[in-house]
Scaffold this active site. Structure first.
Site, short mmCIF file in Angstrom:
data_model
loop_
_atom_site.label_atom_id
_atom_site.label_comp_id
_atom_site.label_asym_id
_atom_site.label_seq_id
_atom_site.Cartn_x
_atom_site.Cartn_y
_atom_site.Cartn_z
N GLY A 39 -5.76 -4.13 6.89
CA GLY A 39 -6.70 -2.59 7.27
C GLY A 39 -8.37 -3.33 8.44
O GLY A 39 -8.72 -1.76 8.95
N THR A 43 -0.85 1.03 6.78
CA THR A 43 -0.21 0.48 5.48
C THR A 43 -0.43 -0.39 6.97
O THR A 43 0.36 -0.29 7.87
CB THR A 43 0.35 1.10 5.01
N GLY A 44 -1.43 -1.66 6.88
CA GLY A 44 -1.03 -2.85 7.49
C GLY A 44 -2.24 -3.28 7.61
O GLY A 44 -3.11 -3.30 6.22
N THR A 59 0.87 -1.49 -0.23
CA THR A 59 -0.13 0.10 0.19
C THR A 59 0.67 0.99 0.22
O THR A 59 1.53 1.31 0.62
CB THR A 59 -1.03 0.16 0.95
N ARG A 68 -14.83 -6.91 -0.44
CA ARG A 68 -14.21 -6.45 1.21
C ARG A 68 -13.78 -5.08 0.87
O ARG A 68 -13.11 -4.65 -0.44
CB ARG A 68 -12.94 -7.32 1.59
N VAL A 69 -13.71 -4.10 1.78
CA VAL A 69 -13.23 -2.88 1.70
C VAL A 69 -12.73 -2.53 2.74
O VAL A 69 -12.59 -2.83 3.97
CB VAL A 69 -14.08 -1.92 1.33
N GLY A 70 -11.24 -1.82 2.87
CA GLY A 70 -10.13 -1.98 3.49
C GLY A 70 -10.25 -0.59 4.97
O GLY A 70 -11.29 0.56 4.16
N ASP A 71 -8.64 -0.31 5.49
CA ASP A 71 -9.41 0.82 5.65
C ASP A 71 -9.03 2.48 5.09
O ASP A 71 -8.92 2.92 5.76
CB ASP A 71 -8.23 0.88 7.19
N1 ASP Z 1 -4.38 -0.92 4.65
C1 ASP Z 1 -4.49 -2.72 3.32
C2 ASP Z 1 -6.03 -2.52 3.62
O1 ASP Z 1 -5.98 -3.67 4.91
C3 ASP Z 1 -3.38 -3.26 3.21
C4 ASP Z 1 -2.45 -2.54 3.22
O2 ASP Z 1 -1.73 -1.71 3.89
O3 ASP Z 1 -0.95 -3.48 3.41
O4 ASP Z 1 -6.89 -3.04 2.26
#
Ligand code: ASP
Length: 335
Positions: A252, A249-250, A198, A226-229
């Site tokens: 979500g 990032t991580g 990300t 699915r929708v992330g953060d």
């Molecule tokens: N945060 C992102 C998500 O969960 C993925 C990532 O940052 O690696 O969509």
């Protein structure tokens, strides 16, 4: 791991007090996760450093030429979206159904304007669509087919979904599917390396305005829409001139549950602690204890640039009027 650079202290001795009074700077990330030296060749490492350097320097150039923090973050993020190395734009991870659905958001600290897009499949640079949603629509978040229609009306560049394909991400999906087949669908057993990449940027411009921008393909093998953060304002992205700007990032789901980006800004605003301290508390505290992995980049209203992450590494870089370009990948190295 963290690095913080305090513009005020570094500015001592500069001949122009205008610069010292008006810090400008930018921090970017290209994803956090289990990045270990053994799994990367020297050429791969250099390729990441090169794109990080290019993105942070071109973003900084915008600020140095009097551009806004929004413009600077857009510049840096589009460069990383266009690189196949990162999980955003070209190089985005694959969904379970073997295509790509992209999320992005942007926020302006001066007025708390924000734009976010979720699950688009044909917009070459989703961060540019997030910016159009912020400036040209009366909404904050658009999703799916409607967002794509808006992108077309805004004359943004559209591509076939296959434009986002890369072999490396396709192999990651196959590895993920093989692991999942042995188990029922459980996000928590997933390897963070399947998603890494990300991208995000936070900046402060000469007017003292903050901005944050983040873009992603989400998580490998995601399904059910699915929708992330990243497009959830306050989770993966937030900017408020009265505190700080954050891009995360991580994993979500944890960033959403722990409202990571706005929690960091709220601690600065209401507890009066530094942005560095607030980010450390949130990233290494409750979220990590609950199993949430990832990191953030932060700039505060005084121009202090920092990053912190609870993973082995985070692709990252910074540049300010008092700090030459630094690019880094692993927890223990900076170049
Ligand atoms: N945060 C992102 C998500 O969960 C993925 C990532 O940052 O690696 O969509």
């Amino acid at each position: 791991m963290r690095l913080s650079l305090i513009a005020a202290s570094l500015a001592v001795g500069l001949s122009s007090t205008a610069w010292a009074d008006s810090p400008i700077g930018l921090v970017i990330h290209g994803g956090a996760g289990t990045i270990d030296r053994a799994s990367m060749t020297a050429e791969q490492e250099q390729a990441y450093h090169a794109v990080l350097r290019d993105a942070v320097e071109q973003g900084y150039e915008v600020l140095a030429n009097g551009g806004t923090s929004v413009e600077a973050t857009l510049k840096a993020v589009t460069i990383m979206e266009d690189s196949p190395l990162f999980n955003a734009g070209k190089g985005a991870v694959y969904t379970w159904d073997e295509h790509h659905e992209l999320d992005a958001s942007i926020m302006e600290g001066a007025n708390l304007n924000a734009g976010a897009v979720a699950g688009v499949t044909n917009v070459k640079n989703p961060i540019l669509l997030a910016e159009k949603i912020m400036t040209e629509s009366v909404h904050v978040m658009l999703a799916g087919a409607g967002a794509e229609q808006f992108a077309k009306e805004q004359q943004l560049e559209l591509v076939d979904n296959s434009y986002f394909n890369t072999e490396f991400r396709y192999e990651a999906l196959q590895r993920m599917k093989a692991a999942e087949q042995a188990l029922p669908h459980q996000a928590h057993v997933r390897d963070p390396n399947w998603n890494m990449g990300t991208v995000g940027a936070v900046a402060i411009d000469k007017a003292g305005n903050l901005a944050a921008a983040t873009s992603t393909g989400g998580m490998t093998g995601k399904r059910y829409g699915r929708v992330g953060d990243v497009p959830v304002i306050g989770a993966g992205n937030y900017a408020d001139n009265s505190s700080c700007a954050v891009s995360g990032t991580g994993h979500g789901e944890y960033f959403i549950r722990f409202n990571v980006a706005s929690d960091i800004c709220a601690r600065v605003k209401y507890q009066g602690i530094s942005a560095v301290e607030a980010a450390e508390q949130v990233v290494h505290g409750q979220m990590h204890a609950a199993g949430g992995t990832g990191g953030v980049i932060v700039v505060d209203a005084k121009g202090e640039l920092s990053w912190t992450f609870n993973t082995q590494g985070m692709y990252r870089a910074m540049r300010s009027n008092t700090q030459d370009t630094v690019t880094a990948i692993f927890a223990d190295s900076e170049e």
